[in-house]
Scaffold this motif. Structure first.
Motif, PDB file in Angstrom:
ATOM      1  N   GLY A   1      83.904 -28.490  28.847  1.00 16.40           N
ATOM      2  CA  GLY A   1      84.783 -29.462  28.073  1.00 16.40           C
ATOM      3  C   GLY A   1      85.265 -28.804  26.713  1.00 16.40           C
ATOM      4  O   GLY A   1      85.079 -27.493  26.561  1.00 16.40           O
ATOM      5  N   ASP A   2      85.613 -29.656  25.659  1.00 14.01           N
ATOM      6  CA  ASP A   2      86.267 -29.089  24.665  1.00 14.01           C
ATOM      7  C   ASP A   2      85.064 -28.599  23.790  1.00 14.01           C
ATOM      8  O   ASP A   2      85.394 -27.506  23.108  1.00 14.01           O
ATOM      9  CB  ASP A   2      86.883 -30.253  23.618  1.00 14.01           C
ATOM     10  CG  ASP A   2      88.186 -30.617  24.279  1.00 14.01           C
ATOM     11  OD1 ASP A   2      88.696 -29.894  25.310  1.00 14.01           O
ATOM     12  OD2 ASP A   2      88.385 -31.774  24.315  1.00 14.01           O
ATOM     13  N   GLU A   3      83.954 -29.170  23.997  1.00 12.31           N
ATOM     14  CA  GLU A   3      82.749 -28.548  23.200  1.00 12.31           C
ATOM     15  C   GLU A   3      81.746 -28.229  24.176  1.00 12.31           C
ATOM     16  O   GLU A   3      81.563 -28.534  25.156  1.00 12.31           O
ATOM     17  CB  GLU A   3      82.000 -29.765  22.219  1.00 12.31           C
ATOM     18  CG  GLU A   3      82.769 -29.969  20.875  1.00 12.31           C
ATOM     19  CD  GLU A   3      82.123 -30.881  20.180  1.00 12.31           C
ATOM     20  OE1 GLU A   3      80.988 -31.448  20.558  1.00 12.31           O
ATOM     21  OE2 GLU A   3      82.142 -30.690  19.003  1.00 12.31           O
ATOM     22  N   VAL A   4      81.073 -26.959  24.029  1.00 14.53           N
ATOM     23  CA  VAL A   4      80.076 -26.421  25.049  1.00 14.53           C
ATOM     24  C   VAL A   4      78.987 -25.919  24.022  1.00 14.53           C
ATOM     25  O   VAL A   4      78.727 -26.041  22.926  1.00 14.53           O
ATOM     26  CB  VAL A   4      80.817 -25.187  25.263  1.00 14.53           C
ATOM     27  CG1 VAL A   4      81.856 -25.398  26.550  1.00 14.53           C
ATOM     28  CG2 VAL A   4      81.226 -24.256  24.440  1.00 14.53           C
ATOM     29  N   ARG A   5      77.886 -25.746  24.838  1.00 22.53           N
ATOM     30  CA  ARG A   5      76.574 -25.448  24.216  1.00 22.53           C
ATOM     31  C   ARG A   5      76.424 -23.871  24.408  1.00 22.53           C
ATOM     32  O   ARG A   5      76.129 -23.423  25.664  1.00 22.53           O
ATOM     33  CB  ARG A   5      75.538 -26.120  24.794  1.00 22.53           C
ATOM     34  CG  ARG A   5      74.031 -26.052  24.283  1.00 22.53           C
ATOM     35  CD  ARG A   5      73.181 -27.240  24.805  1.00 22.53           C
ATOM     36  NE  ARG A   5      71.814 -27.093  24.114  1.00 22.53           N
ATOM     37  CZ  ARG A   5      70.879 -26.941  24.811  1.00 22.53           C
ATOM     38  NH1 ARG A   5      70.893 -26.452  26.119  1.00 22.53           N
ATOM     39  NH2 ARG A   5      69.570 -26.807  24.483  1.00 22.53           N
ATOM     40  N   VAL A   6      76.128 -23.066  23.450  1.00 20.74           N
ATOM     41  CA  VAL A   6      75.945 -21.517  23.786  1.00 20.74           C
ATOM     42  C   VAL A   6      74.528 -21.319  23.473  1.00 20.74           C
ATOM     43  O   VAL A   6      74.037 -21.786  22.296  1.00 20.74           O
ATOM     44  CB  VAL A   6      76.678 -20.897  22.685  1.00 20.74           C
ATOM     45  CG1 VAL A   6      76.605 -19.426  22.785  1.00 20.74           C
ATOM     46  CG2 VAL A   6      78.397 -20.986  22.809  1.00 20.74           C
ATOM     47  N   LEU A   7      73.776 -20.839  24.534  1.00 16.08           N
ATOM     48  CA  LEU A   7      72.378 -20.534  24.545  1.00 16.08           C
ATOM     49  C   LEU A   7      72.318 -19.088  24.446  1.00 16.08           C
ATOM     50  O   LEU A   7      72.765 -18.386  24.939  1.00 16.08           O
ATOM     51  CB  LEU A   7      71.960 -21.240  25.785  1.00 16.08           C
ATOM     52  CG  LEU A   7      70.214 -20.976  25.801  1.00 16.08           C
ATOM     53  CD1 LEU A   7      69.919 -22.477  25.196  1.00 16.08           C
ATOM     54  CD2 LEU A   7      69.860 -21.447  27.064  1.00 16.08           C
ATOM     55  N   THR A   8      71.175 -18.903  23.393  1.00 16.50           N
ATOM     56  CA  THR A   8      70.869 -17.340  23.116  1.00 16.50           C
ATOM     57  C   THR A   8      69.495 -17.518  23.256  1.00 16.50           C
ATOM     58  O   THR A   8      68.688 -17.765  22.630  1.00 16.50           O
ATOM     59  CB  THR A   8      71.427 -16.898  21.581  1.00 16.50           C
ATOM     60  OG1 THR A   8      72.555 -17.161  21.546  1.00 16.50           O
ATOM     61  CG2 THR A   8      71.028 -15.596  21.370  1.00 16.50           C
ATOM     62  N   ILE A   9      69.078 -16.614  24.308  1.00 13.34           N
ATOM     63  CA  ILE A   9      67.730 -16.180  24.852  1.00 13.34           C
ATOM     64  C   ILE A   9      67.683 -14.705  24.893  1.00 13.34           C
ATOM     65  O   ILE A   9      68.210 -14.127  25.789  1.00 13.34           O
ATOM     66  CB  ILE A   9      67.486 -17.053  25.994  1.00 13.34           C
ATOM     67  CG1 ILE A   9      67.621 -18.533  25.967  1.00 13.34           C
ATOM     68  CG2 ILE A   9      65.778 -16.624  26.456  1.00 13.34           C
ATOM     69  CD1 ILE A   9      67.275 -19.234  27.328  1.00 13.34           C
ATOM     70  N   GLY A  10      66.826 -14.107  23.931  1.00 15.53           N
ATOM     71  CA  GLY A  10      66.567 -12.897  23.701  1.00 15.53           C
ATOM     72  C   GLY A  10      67.958 -11.930  23.765  1.00 15.53           C
ATOM     73  O   GLY A  10      68.836 -12.588  22.653  1.00 15.53           O
ATOM     74  N   SER A  11      68.292 -11.244  24.551  1.00 10.63           N
ATOM     75  CA  SER A  11      69.620 -10.484  24.324  1.00 10.63           C
ATOM     76  C   SER A  11      70.776 -11.094  25.385  1.00 10.63           C
ATOM     77  O   SER A  11      71.815 -10.801  25.598  1.00 10.63           O
ATOM     78  CB  SER A  11      69.369  -9.135  24.904  1.00 10.63           C
ATOM     79  OG  SER A  11      69.023  -9.112  26.084  1.00 10.63           O
ATOM     80  N   SER A  12      70.167 -12.350  25.919  1.00 16.33           N
ATOM     81  CA  SER A  12      71.282 -13.204  26.705  1.00 16.33           C
ATOM     82  C   SER A  12      71.878 -14.088  25.979  1.00 16.33           C
ATOM     83  O   SER A  12      71.462 -14.782  25.167  1.00 16.33           O
ATOM     84  CB  SER A  12      70.341 -13.716  27.949  1.00 16.33           C
ATOM     85  OG  SER A  12      71.294 -14.577  28.560  1.00 16.33           O
TER      86      SER A  12
END
Length: 691
Positions: free
Chosen positions: A466-477
């Motif tokens: 969609g227009d807005e997304v959820r960016v997930l940072t886990i460790g180096s990922s």
């Protein structure tokens, strides 16, 4: 202008369709994107397409009249001719192969693999179209992949990713060729047979049902069948093809077990999800469904679907399974067994009323199963770390092709052509566990898609964002993900890969466990190892050596047993030879060998035939109530007595049947009590045959 010696006029003239004048430059100003409603939206980066591609520039500079005459294509056409043993360099099929090897190789180098949907399906169709043209030129085995080195020689310097991926591109093309060549011959025979029959009848419309059979059984896409038909001035009845396809899908739907949510008719407010922040929330019942139909009430013991305005329950999405738990109102309790999306923003809670009743409009306290959610979150977070580790260990070509995350495991499918070795699995496990030990905090940020792209977050091709997304940072990922996750990497606990295997051409699958599930696995493995060490009376580090010794001992004993059986067969043969009766000038013997297996029966039979010279023999043994029979007839008697008929005659009397060659045949039976009488009948039966 190719010159006066070529027919044709400039654009706008009566002779504009000629080949003298060829357009090499045509400016297209790209400024807007027209949406589904027809509204024009300005592009963020307006641009100009001149159409002056590599091939057109090369044709101008090399003073040739067509793209296929440039040096690049001439080299690939020569490669196609070499691999198909085609002498006619003007064959249109060679041009198709030269064009298609470029398209396929660059797609694969860019991470695409042949599949049944999206760009993978486009690639598969291009490959199969190329194979069909090769087949047309006489190729009957994989050939297309052998053109990759020629392409790399031409374009590898300008496109280093092509040179770097040469081995992988070649392997994927070969796998796809091998798969298609296994079916193309039968499919082409059906296609050619149908076209021949149509030509004889004067019919010019190819049967759509047959086209669907070619697609469904032999993997011929409709456009491949249409290509062949077009060459014969035949059209395909695409409406009949579509009808057959729709019928198959309907049958598949009827046979499959689909979620109720897929067919629910809902027209109401959306569900607000609170599950990122907590596992409990207050909500109101917006709708209830029983057997797929909207109802006002669900009574005790009734199964159904509950739609809430607010919920902490995660609905299955992105490979993560839906939450389970409980809904409580003052009137009843509903056990949630699964949560599915009815629409993109409407959640359906599937389950059963365990106490009382639920009514539309009731308020409920929604509580997620804490232990199940925690396990699922651990496995989902571990999946992100594993994806990153896979790319680091195996290469950047690794791309997610599917996943399933639940409380018991994570299952991850990815693009890769070779089995993952034990050493590579160990490296992946170390990388993931190192990230876990670092105990870094997890961060989830909601932002617009363009900002997400700037962060470098991994996005899955084919996914709709969609227009807005959820960016997930886990460790180096760093990936786009709407799932539920741990607060810190250390919350994942131990990570252990449990399975690796292939699921499709160019697609591998890994399963792994973490947290308490991984601990339980390690404990079970330790218990198993303790049992093995106890049985072998060895220390854990000595197990492999001791197992090798046991195997060597077994092999030695097997050899000794075979030697003793051979010796037994020889001695029994000597003893039995004296029991043979003389009938019509031949020796006839029917006897039971106690404890003999089939191999011993066969060896004893051979020795008896050598000793008796002219004979008809039936030998039997009994083990666990089952009868084994073998019959042998020397070559001088097979004109009158057939071993197959002889053994079958005996077998029928002991509840079985058998057969074989005239000189040797085997059979079995289930009635051991009838064996003595059956063997006694052999002499009379052979005597009658010998006359």
């Amino acid at each position: 202008d190719h010159g006066e010696h070529i027919w044709g006029g400039p654009p706008g003239s009566p002779d504009e369709d000629g080949d003298r004048f060829i357009e090499i430059w045509n400016n297209v100003f790209m400024q807007f994107n027209r949406d589904e409603a027809g509204v024009m939206h300005p592009l963020p980066k307006p641009s100009v397409d001149t159409g002056m591609g590599l091939e057109r520039i090369s044709a101008v500079l090399q003073h040739v009249h067509a793209n296929y005459e440039i040096d690049l294509f001439q080299a690939l056409i020569a490669a196609a001719a070499r691999e198909t043993s085609k002498a006619d360099m003007d064959s249109p099929s060679l041009k198709v192969l030269a064009d298609h090897i470029r398209a396929c190789a660059f797609l694969i180098a860019d991470g695409v693999i042949p599949g049944n949907e999206g760009r993978g399906y486009v690639l598969r169709r291009i490959i199969r179209r190329a194979i069909r043209h090769g087949y047309k030129l006489g190729a009957r085995a994989a050939f297309f992949h052998k053109m990759v080195p020629d392409l790399v020689a031409e374009m590898g310097e300008a496109y280093p990713e092509l040179k770097a991926g040469e081995a992988r591109v070649t392997e994927i093309l070969k796998q796809e060729e091998d798969r298609f060549f296994a079916t193309i011959e039968n499919g082409m025979a059906i296609l050619e047979g149908e076209l021949a029959a149509m030509a004889a009848a004067g019919n010019t419309v190819f049967n759509g049902e047959t086209a669907f059979k070619l697609h469904d059984t032999f993997g011929f896409p409709l456009d491949l069948t249409a290509d062949v038909c077009r060459e014969r001035s035949v059209t395909v009845d695409s409406a009949a093809f579509d009808a057959a396809m729709a019928r198959q899908k309907e049958q598949a739907r009827a046979a499959g077990k689909f979620k109720m949510a897929a067919n629910l008719d809902y027209d109401g407010p959306a569900t607000t999800f609170h599950g990122y922040d907590g596992l409990e929330a207050k909500g109101n019942i917006l709708a209830l469904y029983k057997d797929g139909v909207a109802v006002n009430e669900l009574g005790e013991g009734e199964m159904g679907v509950v739609v809430l305005d607010d919920t902490p329950f995660y609905a299955e999405s992105g490979g993560q399974v839906g939450d389970r738990g409980e809904l409580r109102s003052v009137h009843g309790i509903f056990a949630v067994e699964d949560t599915q999306k009815i629409q993109a923003t409407v959640f359906g809670h599937h389950g059963v009323v365990t106490t009382g009743k639920l009514t539309v409009g009731n308020g409920v306290a929604a509580k997620v199963d804490t232990a199940a959610r925690a396990r699922t979150a651990r496995h989902h977070s571990a999946t992100h770390l594993m994806h990153k580790a896979l790319r680091e260990v195996l290469g950047a070509h690794v791309q997610q092709k599917g996943s399933q995350v639940d409380p018991d495991k994570t299952r991850f499918d990815f693009a890769h052509t070779q089995p993952v070795t034990a050493e590579e699995i160990a490296r992946i496990e170390r990388l993931v566990n190192d990230e876990i030990l670092a105990n870094a905090a997890t961060d989830a940020s909601v932002m617009d898609i363009e900002s997400a792209q700037k962060t470098g977050a991994m996005m899955l091709f084919g996914e709709k964002y969609g227009d807005e997304v959820r960016v997930l940072t886990i460790g180096s990922s760093k990936e786009l993900c709407g799932g539920t996750h741990v607060a810190r990497t250390g919350d994942i606990g131990l990570f252990k890969i449990t399975l690796e295997g292939g699921v499709a051409a160019g697609v591998r699958r890994i399963e792994a466990v973490c947290g308490d599930v991984a601990v339980a696995l390690v404990q079970d493995q330790q218990k198993l190892l303790d049992g093995v060490t106890g049985a072998l009376k060895a220390q854990p580090q000595e197990v492999l050596t001791r197992v090798g010794q046991v195997i060597d001992t077994i092999k030695s004993l097997e050899k000794e047993l075979a030697r003793l059986k051979s010796k037994l067969a020889a001695s029994q043969g000597d003893d039995l030879a004296g029991q043979a009766a003389d009938i019509a000038g031949a020796r006839v013997l029917a006897a039971t060998l106690e404890g003999a297996d089939v191999a011993t029966l066969r060896e004893t039979l051979d020795k008896l035939k050598d000793k008796l010279k002219s004979a008809a023999i039936v030998l039997a043994s009994v083990s666990d109530g089952k009868v084994s029979l073998i019959a042998g007839v020397t070559s001088d008697l097979t004109g009158k007595v057939k071993a197959g008929e002889l053994v079958n005659m005996v077998a029928q009397q002991v509840g079985g049947k058998g057969g074989g060659r005239p000189d040797m045949a085997q059979a079995g039976g289930t009635d051991a009590s009838a064996l003595p009488a059956a063997l006694a009948s052999v002499a009379g039966w052979v005597g009658a045959k010998l006359g």
